[in-house]
Design a protein around this motif. Structure first.
Motif, PDB file in Angstrom:
ATOM      1  N   HIS A 145      81.889 -14.926  32.259  1.00 19.11           N
ATOM      2  CA  HIS A 145      81.918 -13.735  32.999  1.00 19.11           C
ATOM      3  C   HIS A 145      81.974 -12.605  32.388  1.00 19.11           C
ATOM      4  O   HIS A 145      81.771 -11.537  32.913  1.00 19.11           O
ATOM      5  N   GLU A 146      82.086 -12.538  31.166  1.00 13.89           N
ATOM      6  CA  GLU A 146      82.361 -11.297  30.247  1.00 13.89           C
ATOM      7  C   GLU A 146      81.089 -10.825  29.842  1.00 13.89           C
ATOM      8  O   GLU A 146      80.729  -9.884  29.282  1.00 13.89           O
ATOM      9  N   ASP A 147      79.861 -11.762  29.988  1.00 15.41           N
ATOM     10  CA  ASP A 147      78.500 -11.605  29.326  1.00 15.41           C
ATOM     11  C   ASP A 147      77.834 -10.642  30.639  1.00 15.41           C
ATOM     12  O   ASP A 147      77.860 -10.805  31.600  1.00 15.41           O
ATOM     13  N   TRP A 148      76.945  -9.726  29.709  1.00 19.59           N
ATOM     14  CA  TRP A 148      76.114  -9.127  30.646  1.00 19.59           C
ATOM     15  C   TRP A 148      74.560  -9.070  30.304  1.00 19.59           C
ATOM     16  O   TRP A 148      74.306  -8.981  29.171  1.00 19.59           O
ATOM     17  N   ASN A 149      73.528  -9.140  31.267  1.00 13.49           N
ATOM     18  CA  ASN A 149      72.228  -9.021  30.760  1.00 13.49           C
ATOM     19  C   ASN A 149      71.832  -7.671  30.275  1.00 13.49           C
ATOM     20  O   ASN A 149      72.300  -6.857  30.616  1.00 13.49           O
ATOM     21  N   LEU A 261      81.878 -15.834  37.342  1.00 17.90           N
ATOM     22  CA  LEU A 261      80.767 -16.619  36.961  1.00 17.90           C
ATOM     23  C   LEU A 261      80.894 -17.821  37.764  1.00 17.90           C
ATOM     24  O   LEU A 261      82.083 -18.546  37.606  1.00 17.90           O
ATOM     25  N   ALA A 262      80.160 -18.368  38.726  1.00 20.66           N
ATOM     26  CA  ALA A 262      80.291 -19.319  39.614  1.00 20.66           C
ATOM     27  C   ALA A 262      79.267 -20.464  39.512  1.00 20.66           C
ATOM     28  O   ALA A 262      78.442 -20.551  40.252  1.00 20.66           O
ATOM     29  N   SER A 304      85.417 -21.157  34.058  1.00 19.08           N
ATOM     30  CA  SER A 304      86.860 -21.389  34.286  1.00 19.08           C
ATOM     31  C   SER A 304      87.872 -20.358  34.825  1.00 19.08           C
ATOM     32  O   SER A 304      88.837 -20.477  35.427  1.00 19.08           O
ATOM     33  N   LEU A 305      87.217 -19.133  34.841  1.00 19.51           N
ATOM     34  CA  LEU A 305      88.061 -18.220  35.456  1.00 19.51           C
ATOM     35  C   LEU A 305      88.180 -18.410  36.995  1.00 19.51           C
ATOM     36  O   LEU A 305      89.366 -18.033  37.517  1.00 19.51           O
ATOM     37  N   GLY A 311      93.864 -21.690  41.212  1.00 27.01           N
ATOM     38  CA  GLY A 311      94.358 -22.993  41.199  1.00 27.01           C
ATOM     39  C   GLY A 311      93.672 -24.280  41.197  1.00 27.01           C
ATOM     40  O   GLY A 311      93.912 -25.087  42.160  1.00 27.01           O
ATOM     41  N   GLY A 312      92.677 -24.321  40.448  1.00 25.88           N
ATOM     42  CA  GLY A 312      91.740 -25.538  40.233  1.00 25.88           C
ATOM     43  C   GLY A 312      90.838 -25.651  41.598  1.00 25.88           C
ATOM     44  O   GLY A 312      90.749 -26.725  42.406  1.00 25.88           O
ATOM     45  N   PHE A 313      90.119 -24.831  41.464  1.00 28.46           N
ATOM     46  CA  PHE A 313      89.155 -24.734  42.485  1.00 28.46           C
ATOM     47  C   PHE A 313      88.237 -25.991  42.412  1.00 28.46           C
ATOM     48  O   PHE A 313      87.867 -26.659  41.369  1.00 28.46           O
ATOM     49  N   LYS A 314      87.979 -26.809  44.032  1.00 31.82           N
ATOM     50  CA  LYS A 314      87.343 -28.019  43.799  1.00 31.82           C
ATOM     51  C   LYS A 314      85.800 -27.677  44.051  1.00 31.82           C
ATOM     52  O   LYS A 314      85.350 -27.359  45.166  1.00 31.82           O
ATOM     53  N   TRP A 315      85.031 -27.812  43.137  1.00 34.39           N
ATOM     54  CA  TRP A 315      83.539 -27.878  43.118  1.00 34.39           C
ATOM     55  C   TRP A 315      82.874 -28.875  43.902  1.00 34.39           C
ATOM     56  O   TRP A 315      83.071 -30.079  43.567  1.00 34.39           O
ATOM     57  N   ILE A 316      81.884 -28.477  44.729  1.00 34.22           N
ATOM     58  CA  ILE A 316      81.015 -29.546  45.383  1.00 34.22           C
ATOM     59  C   ILE A 316      79.862 -30.004  44.315  1.00 34.22           C
ATOM     60  O   ILE A 316      79.663 -29.318  43.593  1.00 34.22           O
TER      61      ILE A 316
END
Length: 338
Positions: A145-149, A261-262, A304-305, A311-316
């Motif tokens: 998430h710290e990177d920029w185009n 970043l997702a 990971s942010l 608290g441990g977001f559960k991704w599909i």
């Protein structure tokens, strides 16, 4: 149940639909922006019975890039979820088709929020396009998430590569959002969500499969293909996860002032074909032959942010998202043939 009023820009779009439904499911009142009352009526009819009708109202915004476009729609709003931005590669004029709508749409939405004292939180749908660097796509690179185009408006204005122009449009729009958020007269807190290719069931009004949104079309593109299409981009996330992140980013203290970043999974189209063949045997004759693949080596990503913040977001998973995407498009295809 919440008394907060959420303004979702672009409700009738693919992601706008998912975001609108996510807020409604959590009990929030939503004011959705659409380009016409006809679009609003069709959307409401499609989703009739899914929520309390008294929780949804509409604002007609014919052109998000027009000065003052959101000045009326923002009145009384507590949360702004700005999802409206063009995503396509049918570009005839770099500025008119992509750069100006993305930049001015974001600018006008956030300037309107800046003038409305009721607004407390804002989330802008950005993109992995605003994070990635075309010169750093090797397997040695890990994007966070710290990177920029590094692309600039002027470079994009002159480019003959529609993908580059789209990516630059997302970068300059998000950059503008953070600029406005840091101005002393801004009283609300901003968050941005940077998704990659978005999978998930397309729940917007679809009147022809030719008008499928770009990301859903990328998944559907393996069906009736003579050979496995080249993977347009090897990272994805489900629309329902992206929608839930918008809600969390604007309704929790932890979600404020962050850029997320997702990215949930990495994939290639041979894997999409494999999932499709196993989940939908009836599609076997409509799918190209594909050997199991781990995909071509490419960059890594670190989302990971999201997990640390919520608290441990559960991704599909890739498999579930692919199945749900194809199941919905097959349902739409069947309905359109009736």
């Amino acid at each position: 149940m919440s008394a907060d009023l959420v303004l979702v820009s672009g409700t009738s779009g693919f992601l706008g639909t998912a975001v609108t439904l996510a807020y409604l499911e959590k009990g929030y009142r939503v004011r959705g922006t659409v380009r016409s009352q006809e679009k609003a009526d069709k959307w409401a009819k499609k989703h009739e019975g899914k929520f309390d009708k008294s929780k949804l109202e509409w604002a007609i915004v014919k052109d998000v890039a027009a000065p003052g476009a959101f000045d009326e729609a923002i009145k009384g709003v507590t949360i702004l979820a700005h999802t409206a931005s063009p995503f396509h590669y049918d570009v005839k004029d770099n500025e008119k088709d992509l750069l100006i709508p993305a930049l001015e749409g974001t600018r006008h939405a956030l300037r309107a929020a800046q003038k409305e004292p009721s607004v407390k939180r804002v989330v802008v749908t950005s993109s992995f396009a605003a994070v990635m660097d075309f010169n750093r796509l090797s397997p040695e690179t890990t994007f966070t998430h710290e990177d920029w185009n590094p692309a600039t408006y002027d470079e994009a204005k002159k480019s003959d590569n529609p993908t580059f122009v789209y990516c630059a449009s997302k970068k300059v729009a998000e950059e503008e959002a953070w600029k406005i958020a840091r101005e002393p007269e801004t009283k609300w807190k901003l968050s941005t969500v940077c998704p990659p290719l978005i999978f998930g069931p397309p729940l917007q009004v679809i009147e022809s499969l030719d008008s499928l949104n770009t990301s859903s079309g990328a998944v559907w593109g393996v069906v009736d293909a003579k050979e496995v299409p080249e993977t347009s981009f090897p990272v994805g996330t489900d629309s329902r996860d992206i929608a839930n992140l918008h809600v969390l980013a604007t309704t929790t203290d932890e979600g404020a002032d962050k850029r997320f970043l997702a990215i949930a999974f990495h994939f290639d189209n041979s894997q999409v074909v494999d999932v499709a063949r196993k989940a939908f045997p009836e599609l076997d004759g409509r799918l190209p032959k594909a050997e199991p693949s781990e995909g071509k080596p490419h960059f890594k990503t670190d989302s990971s942010l999201v997990d640390r913040t919520f608290g441990g977001f559960k991704w599909i998973s890739f498999e579930d998202s692919t199945k749900d995407t194809l199941a919905e498009i097959l349902r739409v295809e069947k309905a359109l043939k009736q």
